[in-house]
Design a protein around this motif. Sequence first.
Motif, PDB file in Angstrom:
ATOM      1  N   ALA A  46       0.851  -1.184   0.000  1.00 25.94           N
ATOM      2  CA  ALA A  46       0.000   0.000   0.000  1.00 25.94           C
ATOM      3  C   ALA A  46       0.894   1.243   0.000  1.00 25.94           C
ATOM      4  CB  ALA A  46      -0.909  -0.003   1.226  1.00 25.94           C
ATOM      5  N   GLN A  47       0.454   2.283  -0.673  1.00 28.22           N
ATOM      6  CA  GLN A  47       1.263   3.492  -0.847  1.00 28.22           C
ATOM      7  C   GLN A  47       1.803   4.032   0.475  1.00 28.22           C
ATOM      8  OE1 GLN A  47       2.430   4.889  -3.612  1.00 28.22           O
ATOM      9  NE2 GLN A  47       3.377   6.625  -2.583  1.00 28.22           N
ATOM     10  N   GLU A  48       0.934   4.174   1.467  1.00 28.20           N
ATOM     11  CA  GLU A  48       1.388   4.740   2.739  1.00 28.20           C
ATOM     12  C   GLU A  48       2.399   3.830   3.432  1.00 28.20           C
ATOM     13  OE1 GLU A  48      -1.793   6.144   5.186  1.00 28.20           O
ATOM     14  OE2 GLU A  48      -2.137   7.851   3.853  1.00 28.20           O
ATOM     15  N   ARG A  49       2.261   2.532   3.267  1.00 25.60           N
ATOM     16  CA  ARG A  49       3.240   1.600   3.849  1.00 25.60           C
ATOM     17  C   ARG A  49       4.606   1.800   3.186  1.00 25.60           C
ATOM     18  NH1 ARG A  49       5.727  -0.409   7.757  1.00 25.60           N
ATOM     19  NH2 ARG A  49       6.767  -2.363   7.339  1.00 25.60           N
ATOM     20  N   MET A  50       4.615   1.926   1.863  1.00 21.51           N
ATOM     21  CA  MET A  50       5.883   2.134   1.155  1.00 21.51           C
ATOM     22  C   MET A  50       6.510   3.466   1.545  1.00 21.51           C
ATOM     23  SD  MET A  50       5.439   0.438  -2.633  1.00 21.51           S
ATOM     24  CE  MET A  50       4.404   1.737  -3.238  1.00 21.51           C
ATOM     25  N   GLU A  51       5.696   4.484   1.779  1.00 24.22           N
ATOM     26  CA  GLU A  51       6.219   5.783   2.196  1.00 24.22           C
ATOM     27  C   GLU A  51       6.949   5.669   3.535  1.00 24.22           C
ATOM     28  OE1 GLU A  51       2.574   8.228   0.032  1.00 24.22           O
ATOM     29  OE2 GLU A  51       2.700   8.223   2.225  1.00 24.22           O
ATOM     30  N   VAL A  52       6.345   4.959   4.484  1.00 27.70           N
ATOM     31  CA  VAL A  52       6.967   4.779   5.801  1.00 27.70           C
ATOM     32  C   VAL A  52       8.254   3.965   5.669  1.00 27.70           C
ATOM     33  CG1 VAL A  52       6.707   3.741   8.093  1.00 27.70           C
ATOM     34  CG2 VAL A  52       4.829   5.046   7.093  1.00 27.70           C
ATOM     35  N   VAL A  53       8.218   2.918   4.846  1.00 26.53           N
ATOM     36  CA  VAL A  53       9.415   2.091   4.646  1.00 26.53           C
ATOM     37  C   VAL A  53      10.537   2.936   4.028  1.00 26.53           C
ATOM     38  CG1 VAL A  53      10.373   0.119   3.385  1.00 26.53           C
ATOM     39  CG2 VAL A  53       8.143  -0.076   4.508  1.00 26.53           C
ATOM     40  N   LEU A  54      10.190   3.766   3.042  1.00 25.96           N
ATOM     41  CA  LEU A  54      11.202   4.638   2.443  1.00 25.96           C
ATOM     42  C   LEU A  54      11.786   5.576   3.494  1.00 25.96           C
ATOM     43  CD1 LEU A  54      12.818   5.791   0.096  1.00 25.96           C
ATOM     44  CD2 LEU A  54      10.856   7.268  -0.410  1.00 25.96           C
ATOM     45  N   LEU A  55      10.944   6.199   4.298  1.00 28.42           N
ATOM     46  CA  LEU A  55      11.446   7.091   5.342  1.00 28.42           C
ATOM     47  C   LEU A  55      12.313   6.335   6.348  1.00 28.42           C
ATOM     48  CD1 LEU A  55       8.274   9.283   5.864  1.00 28.42           C
ATOM     49  CD2 LEU A  55      10.467  10.030   4.920  1.00 28.42           C
ATOM     50  N   HIS A  56      11.958   5.099   6.635  1.00 27.31           N
ATOM     51  CA  HIS A  56      12.759   4.260   7.532  1.00 27.31           C
ATOM     52  C   HIS A  56      14.167   4.067   6.947  1.00 27.31           C
ATOM     53  CE1 HIS A  56      13.301   0.808  10.388  1.00 27.31           C
ATOM     54  NE2 HIS A  56      14.155   0.439   9.442  1.00 27.31           N
ATOM     55  N   GLU A  57      14.231   3.693   5.682  1.00 25.09           N
ATOM     56  CA  GLU A  57      15.537   3.466   5.048  1.00 25.09           C
ATOM     57  C   GLU A  57      16.315   4.771   4.881  1.00 25.09           C
ATOM     58  OE1 GLU A  57      16.502   0.518   5.129  1.00 25.09           O
ATOM     59  OE2 GLU A  57      14.553  -0.441   5.345  1.00 25.09           O
ATOM     60  N   LEU A  58      15.614   5.870   4.607  1.00 23.85           N
ATOM     61  CA  LEU A  58      16.281   7.176   4.510  1.00 23.85           C
ATOM     62  C   LEU A  58      16.868   7.579   5.866  1.00 23.85           C
ATOM     63  CD1 LEU A  58      13.821   9.229   2.269  1.00 23.85           C
ATOM     64  CD2 LEU A  58      15.980   8.151   1.600  1.00 23.85           C
ATOM     65  N   THR A  59      16.168   7.259   6.942  1.00 26.00           N
ATOM     66  CA  THR A  59      16.682   7.563   8.277  1.00 26.00           C
ATOM     67  C   THR A  59      17.954   6.774   8.536  1.00 26.00           C
ATOM     68  OG1 THR A  59      14.427   8.029   9.031  1.00 26.00           O
ATOM     69  CG2 THR A  59      16.088   7.664  10.735  1.00 26.00           C
ATOM     70  N   HIS A  60      18.002   5.514   8.097  1.00 32.37           N
ATOM     71  CA  HIS A  60      19.248   4.739   8.200  1.00 32.37           C
ATOM     72  C   HIS A  60      20.371   5.448   7.438  1.00 32.37           C
ATOM     73  CE1 HIS A  60      18.353   1.051  10.337  1.00 32.37           C
ATOM     74  NE2 HIS A  60      17.287   0.799   9.575  1.00 32.37           N
ATOM     75  N   ALA A  61      20.075   5.912   6.221  1.00 33.23           N
ATOM     76  CA  ALA A  61      21.094   6.588   5.413  1.00 33.23           C
ATOM     77  C   ALA A  61      21.585   7.861   6.099  1.00 33.23           C
ATOM     78  CB  ALA A  61      20.543   6.901   4.023  1.00 33.23           C
ATOM     79  N   ILE A  62      20.676   8.599   6.704  1.00 37.02           N
ATOM     80  CA  ILE A  62      21.044   9.831   7.411  1.00 37.02           C
ATOM     81  C   ILE A  62      21.928   9.499   8.619  1.00 37.02           C
ATOM     82  CG2 ILE A  62      20.146  11.733   8.817  1.00 37.02           C
ATOM     83  CD1 ILE A  62      17.662  11.666   6.871  1.00 37.02           C
ATOM     84  N   PHE A  63      21.528   8.493   9.401  1.00 40.53           N
ATOM     85  CA  PHE A  63      22.341   8.084  10.550  1.00 40.53           C
ATOM     86  C   PHE A  63      23.729   7.647  10.091  1.00 40.53           C
ATOM     87  CE2 PHE A  63      19.667   7.146  14.525  1.00 40.53           C
ATOM     88  CZ  PHE A  63      18.828   8.217  14.292  1.00 40.53           C
ATOM     89  N   ASP A  64      23.798   6.887   8.994  1.00 44.36           N
ATOM     90  CA  ASP A  64      25.084   6.449   8.456  1.00 44.36           C
ATOM     91  C   ASP A  64      25.931   7.658   8.061  1.00 44.36           C
ATOM     92  OD1 ASP A  64      26.816   4.185   7.368  1.00 44.36           O
ATOM     93  OD2 ASP A  64      26.524   5.404   5.561  1.00 44.36           O
ATOM     94  N   HIS A  65      25.330   8.620   7.402  1.00 44.96           N
ATOM     95  CA  HIS A  65      26.036   9.837   6.999  1.00 44.96           C
ATOM     96  C   HIS A  65      26.584  10.590   8.215  1.00 44.96           C
ATOM     97  CE1 HIS A  65      27.060  13.544   4.975  1.00 44.96           C
ATOM     98  NE2 HIS A  65      26.286  14.192   5.831  1.00 44.96           N
ATOM     99  N   LEU A  66      25.840  10.561   9.306  1.00 44.54           N
ATOM    100  CA  LEU A  66      26.267  11.257  10.521  1.00 44.54           C
ATOM    101  C   LEU A  66      27.301  10.470  11.319  1.00 44.54           C
ATOM    102  CD1 LEU A  66      22.807  12.656  11.683  1.00 44.54           C
ATOM    103  CD2 LEU A  66      24.676  13.905  10.576  1.00 44.54           C
ATOM    104  N   GLY A  67      27.640   9.263  10.843  1.00 44.81           N
ATOM    105  CA  GLY A  67      28.682   8.482  11.498  1.00 44.81           C
ATOM    106  C   GLY A  67      28.193   7.475  12.515  1.00 44.81           C
TER     107      GLY A  67
END
Length: 97
Positions: A46-67
């Motif tokens: 479902a669209q909203e589920r994919m949106e949350v999953v994308l934000l979840h993975e983006l948060t991982h990328a942001i945390f990784d970028h921050l070290g």
Amino acid sequence: MRIPKTVKIGGKTYRIEQTTILDLGKLNCSGEIDYMNLEIRIVPAAQERMEVVLLHELTHAIFDHLGHVNHDEKLIDELANALHMVIKDNPDMFKKM
């Protein structure tokens, strides 16, 4: 919110793919991030589920970028859901002026 083909975080461009095959071998996951190949994979749902999953993975990328090396999955999930709420509840805030 649309699911883009790419997203840039900290100078790195991640390719976003919708797929039923996750490469990292985790069961019961709806998405994953591959830091080495700069890929985010999301299982179609479902669209909203994919949106949350994308934000979840983006948060991982942001945390990784921050070290941050060890990511607390509960915290990542809570942040992704909170960001999704803000985005959905305040659509005008994210429109171009």
